[in-house]
Design a protein around this motif. Structure first.
Motif, PDB file in Angstrom:
ATOM      1  N   VAL A  18      -3.023  12.124   6.131  1.00 48.97           N
ATOM      2  CA  VAL A  18      -4.142  11.172   6.134  1.00 48.97           C
ATOM      3  C   VAL A  18      -4.288  10.525   4.754  1.00 48.97           C
ATOM      4  O   VAL A  18      -4.250  11.226   3.737  1.00 48.97           O
ATOM      5  CB  VAL A  18      -5.459  11.932   6.456  1.00 48.97           C
ATOM      6  N   ASP A  19      -4.420   9.202   4.774  1.00 54.12           N
ATOM      7  CA  ASP A  19      -4.695   8.434   3.541  1.00 54.12           C
ATOM      8  C   ASP A  19      -3.521   8.324   2.571  1.00 54.12           C
ATOM      9  O   ASP A  19      -3.701   7.844   1.469  1.00 54.12           O
ATOM     10  CB  ASP A  19      -5.902   9.023   2.767  1.00 54.12           C
ATOM     11  N   HIS A  20      -2.367   8.797   2.933  1.00 54.19           N
ATOM     12  CA  HIS A  20      -1.234   8.661   2.014  1.00 54.19           C
ATOM     13  C   HIS A  20      -0.601   7.278   2.080  1.00 54.19           C
ATOM     14  O   HIS A  20       0.260   6.968   1.271  1.00 54.19           O
ATOM     15  CB  HIS A  20      -0.215   9.785   2.249  1.00 54.19           C
ATOM     16  N   GLY A  21      -1.023   6.457   3.076  1.00 55.44           N
ATOM     17  CA  GLY A  21      -0.607   5.058   3.083  1.00 55.44           C
ATOM     18  C   GLY A  21       0.237   4.594   4.257  1.00 55.44           C
ATOM     19  O   GLY A  21       0.933   3.577   4.155  1.00 55.44           O
ATOM     20  N   LYS A  22       0.175   5.311   5.381  1.00 53.12           N
ATOM     21  CA  LYS A  22       0.991   4.932   6.542  1.00 53.12           C
ATOM     22  C   LYS A  22       0.667   3.518   7.023  1.00 53.12           C
ATOM     23  O   LYS A  22       1.564   2.691   7.184  1.00 53.12           O
ATOM     24  CB  LYS A  22       0.741   5.919   7.708  1.00 53.12           C
ATOM     25  N   ASP A 134       2.232   2.606  -7.946  1.00 51.41           N
ATOM     26  CA  ASP A 134       1.436   1.723  -8.814  1.00 51.41           C
ATOM     27  C   ASP A 134       0.239   2.442  -9.421  1.00 51.41           C
ATOM     28  O   ASP A 134      -0.373   1.984 -10.368  1.00 51.41           O
ATOM     29  CB  ASP A 134       0.962   0.502  -8.016  1.00 51.41           C
ATOM     30  N   ARG A 135      -0.090   3.630  -8.860  1.00 53.98           N
ATOM     31  CA  ARG A 135      -1.222   4.402  -9.396  1.00 53.98           C
ATOM     32  C   ARG A 135      -0.811   5.261 -10.586  1.00 53.98           C
ATOM     33  O   ARG A 135      -1.660   5.873 -11.224  1.00 53.98           O
ATOM     34  CB  ARG A 135      -1.771   5.332  -8.311  1.00 53.98           C
ATOM     35  N   ALA A 200       2.828   0.664  -1.201  1.00 54.14           N
ATOM     36  CA  ALA A 200       2.499  -0.130  -0.023  1.00 54.14           C
ATOM     37  C   ALA A 200       1.589  -1.283  -0.428  1.00 54.14           C
ATOM     38  O   ALA A 200       1.519  -2.307   0.242  1.00 54.14           O
ATOM     39  CB  ALA A 200       1.803   0.754   1.015  1.00 54.14           C
TER      40      ALA A 200
HETATM   41  N1  LIG Z   1      -2.835   1.925  -5.112  1.00 50.88           N
HETATM   42  C1  LIG Z   1      -2.326   2.114  -3.923  1.00 50.88           C
HETATM   43  N2  LIG Z   1      -3.131   2.342  -2.887  1.00 50.88           N
HETATM   44  C2  LIG Z   1      -2.590   2.517  -1.664  1.00 50.88           C
HETATM   45  C3  LIG Z   1      -1.204   2.478  -1.447  1.00 50.88           C
HETATM   46  N3  LIG Z   1      -0.962   2.721  -0.143  1.00 50.88           N
HETATM   47  C4  LIG Z   1      -2.158   2.905   0.427  1.00 50.88           C
HETATM   48  N4  LIG Z   1      -3.152   2.779  -0.485  1.00 50.88           N
HETATM   49  C5  LIG Z   1      -4.589   2.965  -0.251  1.00 50.88           C
HETATM   50  O1  LIG Z   1      -4.812   4.270   0.234  1.00 50.88           O
HETATM   51  C6  LIG Z   1      -5.824   4.283   1.222  1.00 50.88           C
HETATM   52  C7  LIG Z   1      -5.292   4.879   2.515  1.00 50.88           C
HETATM   53  O2  LIG Z   1      -4.241   4.076   3.011  1.00 50.88           O
HETATM   54  P1  LIG Z   1      -3.897   3.982   4.542  1.00 50.88           P
HETATM   55  O3  LIG Z   1      -2.752   3.064   4.680  1.00 50.88           O
HETATM   56  O4  LIG Z   1      -5.118   3.696   5.350  1.00 50.88           O
HETATM   57  O5  LIG Z   1      -3.465   5.458   4.793  1.00 50.88           O
HETATM   58  P2  LIG Z   1      -3.044   6.121   6.173  1.00 50.88           P
HETATM   59  O6  LIG Z   1      -2.034   7.146   5.822  1.00 50.88           O
HETATM   60  O7  LIG Z   1      -2.684   5.104   7.154  1.00 50.88           O
HETATM   61  O8  LIG Z   1      -4.374   6.838   6.551  1.00 50.88           O
HETATM   62  P3  LIG Z   1      -4.877   7.269   8.012  1.00 50.88           P
HETATM   63  O9  LIG Z   1      -4.623   6.117   8.917  1.00 50.88           O
HETATM   64  O10 LIG Z   1      -6.315   7.548   7.784  1.00 50.88           O
HETATM   65  O11 LIG Z   1      -4.091   8.496   8.363  1.00 50.88           O
HETATM   66  C8  LIG Z   1      -6.270   2.844   1.393  1.00 50.88           C
HETATM   67  O12 LIG Z   1      -7.414   2.649   0.587  1.00 50.88           O
HETATM   68  C9  LIG Z   1      -5.100   2.039   0.836  1.00 50.88           C
HETATM   69  O13 LIG Z   1      -5.489   0.817   0.283  1.00 50.88           O
HETATM   70  C10 LIG Z   1      -0.361   2.210  -2.582  1.00 50.88           C
HETATM   71  O14 LIG Z   1       0.858   2.181  -2.511  1.00 50.88           O
HETATM   72  N5  LIG Z   1      -0.985   2.046  -3.771  1.00 50.88           N
END
Ligand SMILES: Nc1nc2c(ncn2[C@@H]2O[C@H](COP(=O)(O)OP(=O)(O)OP(=O)(O)O)[C@@H](O)[C@H]2O)c(=O)[nH]1
Length: 593
Positions: A18-22, A134-135, A200
């Protein structure tokens, strides 16, 4: 006419914690070029996005010199392992490959590990996106650039930091049994998992991740990707959806052959097989035509791999994850049988004794059972749907208490099952619920360990433990009825309520009470001096000062202790047990064996 065959577009699923950026990664891959109409542009399918090979090579990632005949990549739009396990093709996973997204700054989390375990079970090739580079503190963004170019622009400290983080991932993967390396240092895809640093958000490293996927498909999967372009269509139902003006429709990922308007198709409902005829096939309308009222564009036919919406009568009962197969020529019965088989033939090895498992889809059930199998946990019954009262009762009657458990993945526990669980007769049954297989497994294993120890403790408490004592001089407090004497515990553990015997095997009597410093105690350890009362003997006749006595451990108990508890015994207990058993075995070599 010879059957035409070609290499179809590989299907890719995105997984990770979760939240890793999928979602962000998928969004970035779809990118702004979805609106472009130029040749070779990324196109939106139903439930999926097609990225053609031209679009990928144009991005200029590493490996772009590889000659390719894979036509592109079809990304499933729903990320997560649930989509991965629900979407099945011929009993396996529908996705040919996967991207596992890991936040490089957070590292592996439970769902990362779960994704890897699922992929290993399905033998699906994958690549790791080490995301959010980028973080990293001090990162200088090079929008949309391949990794090599952006890495070269970073200062030494930032480069070092990235390397350290990549190696942390390599280490974690190695703990899980995978060899891995940063993708630009991998020469053999079969031996090493590629780790591609990405963002991403900025698009950095994205060209490389696409190129690595193409490389993987090109080198290791082209045989699996051969499809007949004119054979009967085969696909998987992604979603069942009501659409205004169309009625019930199916969003389908077609992975083989061709699907045409007018085709007779077979799909599966909850407990029935459904035959129907394709009324229309619909694609999303390109974005620039968004003002046109109708959202979908009608097409006459589609060829694999593709995502397509199917409108047809009788679709209400169809289940997500169901196979869809076209009837062609005289193969109707065969097709129906195949669909039935795919739905019913759950790949779970069942045992006579084991846990009961439940999940919301067949794919999820299989994924769960494979994980359990990997941990040598047997499964007695595996069914799709919520946990019922019957499940609880069945779990309650399992002979081995370590299996009196129900593992429910992504599926609710019905109220009457909860009520039944509250019944005292069912108090030994446990239900493990959750949406993360890995967590469920951990919870069950922890419960099982605790239960095992508790059972051992209970068994231990019932067993007579060995002990050897010596009657001390000047400590005869009473001659008989009962005899009360002072003793030293020479070894083992002395407990009240046991029978005592002399080394020659002659019975002495029953030890009634133990007293230490005028207090009654239940047991005395080796080295202690205590007073004991013995029912039966008279001091000076059956027993005397300086006599050594043994606890008369029943033969049955010796058997259990020697067979199952030896590892749990203290050295002193072991020694006395051996001594005592040896005395008995002088008469009968098979005593207690
Ligand atoms: N700085 C940065 N932020 C990112 C990156 N990828 C994702 N984020 C941020 O991380 C948060 C979660 O990204 P999501 O793409 O929603 O993650 P997810 O894995 O799809 O999360 P779920 O759908 O909840 O499982 C968001 O606020 C994005 O903007 C990245 O490469 N760099």
């Amino acid at each position: 006419m010879a059957k035409q065959s070609t290499i179809r577009t590989p299907i890719v699923c995105v997984m990770g914690h979760v939240d890793h950026g999928k979602t962000s990664l998928l969004d970035r891959i779809r990118g702004s070029s979805v609106v472009s109409t130029e040749e070779g542009a990324i196109t939106q399918h139903i439930g999926a996005t097609l990225v053609p090979i031209d679009a990928i090579t144009r991005m200029g990632g590493a490996l772009s010199k590889v000659s390719v005949n894979v036509p592109g990549l079809l990304f499933i739009d729903t990320p997560g392992h649930h989509a991965f396990t629900t979407l099945r093709a011929r009993g396996g996973a529908l996705a040919d490959m996967a991207i596992v997204v890991v936040d490089i700054n957070e590292g592996f989390r439970p769902q990362t590990i779960e994704a890897l375990q699922i992929l290993r079970n399905y033998k699906t090739p994958f690549v790791i996106a080490a995301n959010k580079i980028d973080r990293i503190h001090g990162w200088r963004v090079q929008e949309s650039q391949p990794f090599g170019k952006t890495f070269a622009q970073q200062n030494e400290r930032v480069q070092g930091m990235l390397e350290t983080k990549v190696y942390e991932l390599v280490g974690k993967l190695s703990d899980l049994g995978f060899n891995s390396e940063r993708f630009d240092r991998v020469s053999d895809f079969a031996r090493n998992i590629c780790i591609v640093p990405t963002s991403a958000l900025t698009g950095e490293g994205l060209p490389d991740i696409l190129m690595v996927l193409i490389g993987l498909a090109q080198r290791y999967m082209t045989e699996n990707l051969k499809v007949s372009t004119d054979g009967p269509g085969a696909g998987t139902v992604l979603e069942v959806k009501e659409e205004r003006g169309l009625g019930m429709t199916l969003d389908v990922i077609l992975y083989d052959g061709i699907l045409k308007v007018g085709d007779e198709i077979v799909v599966a409902g909850n407990d029935q097989i459904i035959e129907t005829k394709v009324r229309s096939l619909l694609k999303p309308r390109p974005m620039k035509e968004i003002l046109i009222e109708e959202r979908f564009e009608r097409v006459k036919s589609v060829t694999a791999a593709a995502g397509i919406k199917v409108a047809a009568p009788k679709l209400d009962a169809v289940i997500a994850g169901s196979p869809l197969q076209v009837i062609r020529g005289g193969n109707r019965d065969e097709v129906i049988e195949r669909v039935r088989h795919e739905v019913q033939d759950i790949q779970v090895n069942l045992s006579d004794i084991g846990v009961i498992i439940r999940a919301d889809t067949i794919g999820a059930l299989e994924a769960l059972s494979k994980e359990l199998e990997g941990h040598q946990i047997q499964v007695m019954r595996a069914t799709v749907g919520p946990v019922t009262r019957h499940d609880v009762i069945e779990a309650g009657t399992i002979k081995d208490p370590l299996y009196s458990a129900i593992v429910a993945f992504n599926t609710p526990v019905l109220p009457d099952a909860v009520d039944t669980l509250a019944d005292v007769a069912m108090s030994h049954v446990s239900i493990f619920e959750g949406g993360v297989i890995y967590q469920l497994l951990d919870d069950y294993i922890e419960w099982r360990e605790e239960k095992k120890q508790e059972l051992e403790r209970q068994q231990f408490e019932k067993l007579v433990m060995p002990a050897k004592i010596r009657i001390l001089p000047n400590c005869i407090f009473r001659q008989s009825n009962p005899a009360v004497v002072g003793v030293r515990v020479l070894g083992g553990k002395l407990q009240s309520g046991v029978d005592l015997t002399l080394p020659n095997g002659r019975k002495v009597g029953r030890l009634k009470q133990i007293q230490a410093k005028n207090e009654t105690v239940q047991e005395a350890e080796a080295g202690k001096e205590v007073a004991i009362s013995i029912e039966g003997p008279t001091v000076g006749r059956q027993i005397n000062v300086d006599d050594d006595l043994y606890v008369d451990v029943p033969e049955r108990h010796v058997k259990v202790i020697e067979r199952e508890m030896l590892d749990h015994l203290s050295p002193s207990l072991r020694e006395i047990l051996e001594e005592f058993a040896a005395l008995r075995r002088r008469e009968d070599p098979f005593w207690g064996k």
